[in-house]
Design a protein around this motif. Sequence first.
Motif, PDB file in Angstrom:
ATOM      1  N   ILE A 259      35.797  44.962  31.575  1.00  0.00           N
ATOM      2  CA  ILE A 259      36.623  46.154  31.366  1.00  0.00           C
ATOM      3  C   ILE A 259      38.113  45.836  31.535  1.00  0.00           C
ATOM      4  O   ILE A 259      38.958  46.690  31.286  1.00  0.00           O
ATOM      5  N   HIS A 260      38.430  44.609  31.974  1.00  0.00           N
ATOM      6  CA  HIS A 260      39.818  44.147  32.074  1.00  0.00           C
ATOM      7  C   HIS A 260      40.674  45.122  32.877  1.00  0.00           C
ATOM      8  O   HIS A 260      41.670  45.663  32.393  1.00  0.00           O
ATOM      9  N   ASP A 261      40.272  45.313  34.116  1.00  0.00           N
ATOM     10  CA  ASP A 261      40.968  46.208  35.033  1.00  0.00           C
ATOM     11  C   ASP A 261      41.148  45.470  36.353  1.00  0.00           C
ATOM     12  O   ASP A 261      40.154  45.111  37.003  1.00  0.00           O
ATOM     13  N   THR A 262      42.389  45.231  36.749  1.00  0.00           N
ATOM     14  CA  THR A 262      42.634  44.474  37.978  1.00  0.00           C
ATOM     15  C   THR A 262      42.080  45.180  39.209  1.00  0.00           C
ATOM     16  O   THR A 262      41.768  44.540  40.217  1.00  0.00           O
ATOM     17  N   HIS A 263      41.926  46.501  39.145  1.00  0.00           N
ATOM     18  CA  HIS A 263      41.316  47.223  40.260  1.00  0.00           C
ATOM     19  C   HIS A 263      39.820  46.907  40.400  1.00  0.00           C
ATOM     20  O   HIS A 263      39.218  47.180  41.437  1.00  0.00           O
ATOM     21  N   ALA A 264      39.215  46.418  39.346  1.00  0.00           N
ATOM     22  CA  ALA A 264      37.761  46.212  39.326  1.00  0.00           C
ATOM     23  C   ALA A 264      37.410  44.837  39.877  1.00  0.00           C
ATOM     24  O   ALA A 264      37.963  43.826  39.445  1.00  0.00           O
ATOM     25  N   ASN A 265      36.490  44.804  40.816  1.00  0.00           N
ATOM     26  CA  ASN A 265      36.000  43.548  41.388  1.00  0.00           C
ATOM     27  C   ASN A 265      34.819  43.917  42.272  1.00  0.00           C
ATOM     28  O   ASN A 265      34.380  45.075  42.280  1.00  0.00           O
ATOM     29  N   ILE A 266      34.291  42.967  43.025  1.00  0.00           N
ATOM     30  CA  ILE A 266      33.306  43.279  44.058  1.00  0.00           C
ATOM     31  C   ILE A 266      34.009  43.146  45.394  1.00  0.00           C
ATOM     32  O   ILE A 266      34.598  42.105  45.694  1.00  0.00           O
ATOM     33  N   ILE A 539      26.311  46.936  46.351  1.00  0.00           N
ATOM     34  CA  ILE A 539      27.491  46.270  45.813  1.00  0.00           C
ATOM     35  C   ILE A 539      28.569  47.326  45.583  1.00  0.00           C
ATOM     36  O   ILE A 539      28.340  48.333  44.923  1.00  0.00           O
ATOM     37  N   SER A 540      29.755  47.067  46.129  1.00  0.00           N
ATOM     38  CA  SER A 540      30.863  48.014  46.020  1.00  0.00           C
ATOM     39  C   SER A 540      31.902  47.489  45.041  1.00  0.00           C
ATOM     40  O   SER A 540      32.388  46.360  45.176  1.00  0.00           O
ATOM     41  N   THR A 541      32.226  48.301  44.048  1.00  0.00           N
ATOM     42  CA  THR A 541      33.274  47.947  43.107  1.00  0.00           C
ATOM     43  C   THR A 541      34.148  49.168  42.875  1.00  0.00           C
ATOM     44  O   THR A 541      33.933  50.220  43.493  1.00  0.00           O
ATOM     45  N   MET A 542      35.149  49.040  42.025  1.00  0.00           N
ATOM     46  CA  MET A 542      36.085  50.131  41.764  1.00  0.00           C
ATOM     47  C   MET A 542      36.516  50.101  40.301  1.00  0.00           C
ATOM     48  O   MET A 542      36.371  49.088  39.612  1.00  0.00           O
ATOM     49  N   ILE A 543      37.082  51.208  39.860  1.00  0.00           N
ATOM     50  CA  ILE A 543      37.785  51.264  38.595  1.00  0.00           C
ATOM     51  C   ILE A 543      39.076  52.041  38.803  1.00  0.00           C
ATOM     52  O   ILE A 543      39.201  52.814  39.753  1.00  0.00           O
ATOM     53  N   THR A 544      40.029  51.816  37.923  1.00  0.00           N
ATOM     54  CA  THR A 544      41.169  52.713  37.857  1.00  0.00           C
ATOM     55  C   THR A 544      40.647  54.025  37.291  1.00  0.00           C
ATOM     56  O   THR A 544      40.135  54.059  36.173  1.00  0.00           O
ATOM     57  N   GLY A 545      40.758  55.105  38.044  1.00  0.00           N
ATOM     58  CA  GLY A 545      40.106  56.342  37.658  1.00  0.00           C
ATOM     59  C   GLY A 545      41.022  57.398  37.073  1.00  0.00           C
ATOM     60  O   GLY A 545      40.576  58.491  36.735  1.00  0.00           O
ATOM     61  N   LEU A 546      42.299  57.067  36.947  1.00  0.00           N
ATOM     62  CA  LEU A 546      43.278  58.037  36.469  1.00  0.00           C
ATOM     63  C   LEU A 546      44.206  57.319  35.498  1.00  0.00           C
ATOM     64  O   LEU A 546      44.670  56.211  35.779  1.00  0.00           O
ATOM     65  N   GLY A 547      44.461  57.904  34.346  1.00  0.00           N
ATOM     66  CA  GLY A 547      45.363  57.291  33.376  1.00  0.00           C
ATOM     67  C   GLY A 547      46.812  57.542  33.756  1.00  0.00           C
ATOM     68  O   GLY A 547      47.197  58.659  34.097  1.00  0.00           O
TER      69      GLY A 547
END
Length: 592
Positions: A259-266, A539-547
């Motif tokens: 998804i190419h989002d720096t916020h996203a990882n484990i 497993i905990s991950t994240m996404i950028t949730g707001l544009g």
Amino acid sequence: MKIPFICLALLVVHLGAVAQSPAPAPNSNPRQLNSKTYKAEQDTAFRHGSGIALDDLTKPQIDNLAVLGRVWGFVKYYHPAVARGDYNWDAEMLRILPKVLNAKTRDERSVALAAWLTGLGPVPACSSCREPARANVRLTADLAWLTDKNQLSAALSKQLVYLRQNRNQESHYYVDSAPNIGNPLFLHEETYATPATPDAGLRLLALYRYWNMIAYFFPYRYAIGEDWQPVLAEFIPQFAAARTDEQYRLAALAIIARIHDTHANIYGSDKILVAYKGTLHAPVQVRFVEGQAVVTDYFHATLGPATGLQKGDVVLQVDGVKVDDMVKARQALTPASNEPTQLRNIARDLLRGNSDKVALLVRRAGQDLPITIARVPGAQLNLGLNNGTPDRKAPFFQLLPDNIGYLSLGTIKQAELPAAMAQLKNTKGLVIDIRNYPAEFVVFSLTKYLSAKPVPFVRFSEPQPTYPGMFLGTPVLHVPGTKEAPYAGKVIILVNELSQSQAEYTAMALRAVPGAKVVGSTTAGADGNVSTIILPGNISTMITGLGVYYPDGGETQRVGIVPDVVVTPTIAGIRAGRDEVLEKAVELIAKP
């Protein structure tokens, strides 16, 4: 009107990362978020495993599972009965899975799915399910597959289209919006923490859960760079085959990276990934400079220099493996919005490992030198240097030569800001260094000293839980003006790939100040509040949730904050101990 105003951090530490939030982390214990009892919570049949095997999948079976994943996710977020919490939707998927998996034709598959949905009860007509004004729409769900004759029968397609038109309009058991901010909160998602490696059915559930959260609640789905639809079928055999702890986590990392989002990882102290990456660290910092892995600093005042490595050394090989080859091998498992940030993250683990020594080949002054150095536990080192703030107790402001003020937001203190600005008021110029993560949120408290009047700087797009996949734009937000005389000197903002999330948001606000210039290099390209996702296996991950966008709609995600004046460090500058970005800022202020 609900206006988002806080961008959340990712502070990378030696065991993972920690998200800072003004509220308790969502999903830490979903059942504490609401005291109401739901029918879904009474269904615990698959809490410790599904008993499903997915060995030697055929192409038709993969197609069957891809259709199931799409239908399951659509119904999860659109159906009123699921939204009420009447069904444990994980368990319902696992129950229907064997029948769908073994369907021989499209029609057989569709009949099974149609009967499954009919069993949820009738969907009442929705009088309030109108389409929003086109001018407010930033993104819509990709639902073309609802009428794809290759995937669905006419009867099933009609059933799903009706559900879209008469979707849930009440509160939702599985998703909500963060109060006063708007990014999605994913609720009641079972962790399936035991066993540590979920079986094949639960691994497939992990894929379905993640893929659909991206499909319906990732504001930058359009910026991924590829069609998200075929990614589901691509990863089904990978998750099915991921039978070990390590294989499963690497499969999860691989789709997270897509998804190419720096916020996203484990995130968190995931023991499996810690062992995979290595429990020991070299006491030297490496960053990519001029396209090469360069020693830029020491994580320890004595252990670092004791390695024999010098600042400016170029690392060519690690334990006999070329750095270029290591980068290529790790890119697919290193989530990031853009290449500079991906290289930033790869560099942090480049010398990491499980052995107490690592053999390097480095280039210094044109000569290639073999050097073996010791690794030590990360707890012995100041890995905070990786975040641009080696000393959290350092003063956040100072006076540079030639009457130039300097603020480092990595250590800034809100309470001391008025006194600092009073001392810097008559300086020739002000350098605001955001090559770090701001210690405190100062977007409005700092900008009010710099602008004579309010200036527009940002607008947002928010997900709509009552219309999953729909993101609507918000009004433009302004930085405040000051009632007193604003700061009269030049304002220069320093950024680089360490500037992420709240740092990027702060840079946007400061850049709006009339006459301000941004100096440095492209930032991390992950701007917006984060939303936590929990996958089976805990497993905990994240996404950028707001544009997050400029007032004219210009992009920040993946693009980052593009400097007005591009300056990047050089290997020669690092050898000489120079800060070339700061030097350029001082030069710009000194010019008439």
